[in-house]
Design a protein around this motif. Structure first.
Motif, mmCIF file in Angstrom:
data_model
loop_
_atom_site.group_PDB
_atom_site.id
_atom_site.type_symbol
_atom_site.label_atom_id
_atom_site.label_comp_id
_atom_site.label_asym_id
_atom_site.label_seq_id
_atom_site.Cartn_x
_atom_site.Cartn_y
_atom_site.Cartn_z
ATOM 1 N N SER A 1 -7.845 34.679 -56.238
ATOM 2 C CA SER A 1 -6.769 34.795 -57.220
ATOM 3 C C SER A 1 -5.978 36.085 -57.009
ATOM 4 O O SER A 1 -6.525 37.096 -56.575
ATOM 5 C CB SER A 1 -7.340 34.785 -58.645
ATOM 6 O OG SER A 1 -8.063 33.598 -58.899
ATOM 7 N N ILE A 2 -4.679 36.015 -57.311
ATOM 8 C CA ILE A 2 -3.801 37.181 -57.261
ATOM 9 C C ILE A 2 -3.288 37.444 -58.671
ATOM 10 O O ILE A 2 -2.709 36.561 -59.304
ATOM 11 C CB ILE A 2 -2.605 36.962 -56.322
ATOM 12 C CG1 ILE A 2 -3.075 36.733 -54.885
ATOM 13 C CG2 ILE A 2 -1.652 38.149 -56.388
ATOM 14 C CD1 ILE A 2 -3.670 37.944 -54.221
ATOM 15 N N ILE B 1 -3.295 38.655 -72.551
ATOM 16 C CA ILE B 1 -4.684 38.349 -72.202
ATOM 17 C C ILE B 1 -4.807 36.909 -71.715
ATOM 18 O O ILE B 1 -5.458 36.626 -70.698
ATOM 19 C CB ILE B 1 -5.605 38.594 -73.418
ATOM 20 C CG1 ILE B 1 -5.620 40.082 -73.766
ATOM 21 C CG2 ILE B 1 -7.026 38.108 -73.131
ATOM 22 C CD1 ILE B 1 -6.258 40.398 -75.107
ATOM 23 N N GLU B 2 -4.168 35.979 -72.432
ATOM 24 C CA GLU B 2 -4.222 34.563 -72.040
ATOM 25 C C GLU B 2 -3.634 34.355 -70.646
ATOM 26 O O GLU B 2 -4.186 33.603 -69.834
ATOM 27 C CB GLU B 2 -3.468 33.710 -73.064
ATOM 28 C CG GLU B 2 -4.165 33.607 -74.413
ATOM 29 C CD GLU B 2 -3.291 32.923 -75.454
ATOM 30 O OE1 GLU B 2 -2.148 32.520 -75.097
ATOM 31 O OE2 GLU B 2 -3.726 32.801 -76.608
ATOM 32 N N ASP B 3 -2.507 35.026 -70.367
ATOM 33 C CA ASP B 3 -1.865 34.875 -69.053
ATOM 34 C C ASP B 3 -2.773 35.384 -67.933
ATOM 35 O O ASP B 3 -2.909 34.739 -66.881
ATOM 36 C CB ASP B 3 -0.536 35.639 -69.021
ATOM 37 C CG ASP B 3 0.536 34.980 -69.875
ATOM 38 O OD1 ASP B 3 0.346 33.809 -70.266
ATOM 39 O OD2 ASP B 3 1.557 35.642 -70.162
ATOM 40 N N LEU B 4 -3.387 36.548 -68.152
ATOM 41 C CA LEU B 4 -4.276 37.106 -67.133
ATOM 42 C C LEU B 4 -5.500 36.218 -66.920
ATOM 43 O O LEU B 4 -5.932 35.997 -65.782
ATOM 44 C CB LEU B 4 -4.710 38.522 -67.525
ATOM 45 C CG LEU B 4 -3.634 39.610 -67.453
ATOM 46 C CD1 LEU B 4 -4.137 40.907 -68.064
ATOM 47 C CD2 LEU B 4 -3.202 39.851 -66.005
ATOM 48 N N GLU B 5 -6.049 35.694 -68.011
ATOM 49 C CA GLU B 5 -7.228 34.827 -67.899
ATOM 50 C C GLU B 5 -6.881 33.517 -67.198
ATOM 51 O O GLU B 5 -7.694 32.982 -66.434
ATOM 52 C CB GLU B 5 -7.817 34.567 -69.284
ATOM 53 C CG GLU B 5 -8.479 35.794 -69.889
ATOM 54 C CD GLU B 5 -9.127 35.539 -71.237
ATOM 55 O OE1 GLU B 5 -10.082 36.261 -71.581
ATOM 56 O OE2 GLU B 5 -8.673 34.617 -71.948
ATOM 57 N N GLU C 1 -4.471 33.163 -64.903
ATOM 58 C CA GLU C 1 -4.275 33.473 -63.487
ATOM 59 C C GLU C 1 -5.607 33.692 -62.779
ATOM 60 O O GLU C 1 -5.786 33.288 -61.628
ATOM 61 C CB GLU C 1 -3.397 34.719 -63.345
ATOM 62 C CG GLU C 1 -1.954 34.525 -63.792
ATOM 63 C CD GLU C 1 -1.166 35.824 -63.726
ATOM 64 O OE1 GLU C 1 -1.400 36.606 -62.786
ATOM 65 O OE2 GLU C 1 -0.331 36.071 -64.617
ATOM 66 N N LEU C 2 -6.538 34.336 -63.474
ATOM 67 C CA LEU C 2 -7.839 34.645 -62.875
ATOM 68 C C LEU C 2 -8.818 33.485 -63.005
ATOM 69 O O LEU C 2 -9.797 33.402 -62.263
ATOM 70 C CB LEU C 2 -8.418 35.895 -63.551
ATOM 71 C CG LEU C 2 -9.635 36.564 -62.924
ATOM 72 C CD1 LEU C 2 -9.332 37.003 -61.499
ATOM 73 C CD2 LEU C 2 -10.077 37.755 -63.761
ATOM 74 N N ASN C 3 -8.536 32.599 -63.965
ATOM 75 C CA ASN C 3 -9.434 31.479 -64.276
ATOM 76 C C ASN C 3 -10.809 31.972 -64.724
ATOM 77 O O ASN C 3 -11.834 31.341 -64.465
ATOM 78 C CB ASN C 3 -9.578 30.540 -63.071
ATOM 79 C CG ASN C 3 -10.123 29.173 -63.478
ATOM 80 O OD1 ASN C 3 -9.930 28.731 -64.621
ATOM 81 N ND2 ASN C 3 -10.824 28.512 -62.572
#
Length: 230
Positions: A17-18, A56-60, A62-64
């Motif tokens: 992931s990036i 936080i939701e966006d980062l999670e 993207e990172l899954n």
């Protein structure tokens, strides 16, 4: 490195992931780690609570993976939010990138993909045009990783012809710019398809008879380079 309305965004790589993270998101995660509360962290970071949740939701997404663990309190409150191991890893990687860039605020940047790695000698190789750039292998890099190489203008040597020395990276170039900067002479040198800036003394400029349009060679030691994933 990308740019957004909140300033530079750094590309952090985690497994496959990036993540794109800027100063505002980093500050929010830092305060969550310190305060144990998304509400208090968003206030300290001067970010609306709903925006903080979306960050936080966006980062999670993207990172899954979960980066913040929230435990609800009872009727009297007392809930707690804390960073997961993945959330703490984001803080660590961001701090590493930011610290390197602060150390090299006035720096040459070369972007490229790692083409070769010599694990025995602990070196990595990217290409500047058709020329190899030899880098120290520090950190968890692999062939195919995109890297940003940082070179201080004071760590670049100027030569009139290639010399046998411990300098591993030597390239032909042409002086296309020259100015006085902080009591040093700053040269803009065209090398392959990029321009590097080099700081030398006025004495060195006179001794080498440097002027606009002159063909020269520049060199830098592998140990003088810093490299980060992007």
């Amino acid at each position: 490195m990308n740019r957004s309305k909140d300033g530079p965004q750094y590309r952090l790589k985690f497994d496959d992931s990036i993540l794109l993270i800027d100063k505002k998101k980093f500050t929010l995660l830092k305060f969550i780690d310190e305060c144990g509360s998304i509400t208090n962290a968003s206030k300290k970071a001067d970010i609306p609570y709903r925006s903080a949740l979306k960050y936080i939701e966006d980062l999670e997404r993207e990172l899954n993976k979960s980066i913040v663990s929230t435990q609800r309190g009872g009727k009297g409150g007392g809930g707690e939010s804390k960073l997961t191991s993945e959330g703490k890893a984001i803080l660590k990687e961001y701090r590493k990138v930011e610290s390197i860039l602060k150390m090299h605020a006035d720096v040459n940047e070369i972007e490229g993909y790692i083409k070769e790695i010599d694990y025995e000698n602990k070196i990595a190789i990217i290409y500047l045009g058709e020329k190899k750039v030899i880098l120290p292998l520090r950190g968890n890099f692999k062939v195919g990783d995109r890297a940003l190489v940082l070179i201080s203008p004071e760590d670049i040597f100027v030569m009139l012809k290639p010399q046998e020395s411990s300098v591993r990276n030597i390239f032909p170039g042409k002086i296309i710019g020259m100015e006085l900067k902080n009591h040093l002479v700053r040269l803009n040198v065209a090398v392959e398809d990029i321009t590097l800036f080099v700081d030398i003394t006025e004495y060195a400029r006179e001794q080498l008879d440097l002027h606009l349009g002159k063909d020269i060679y520049i060199g830098f030691k592998a140990a003088a380079l810093a490299m980060v994933k992007i």
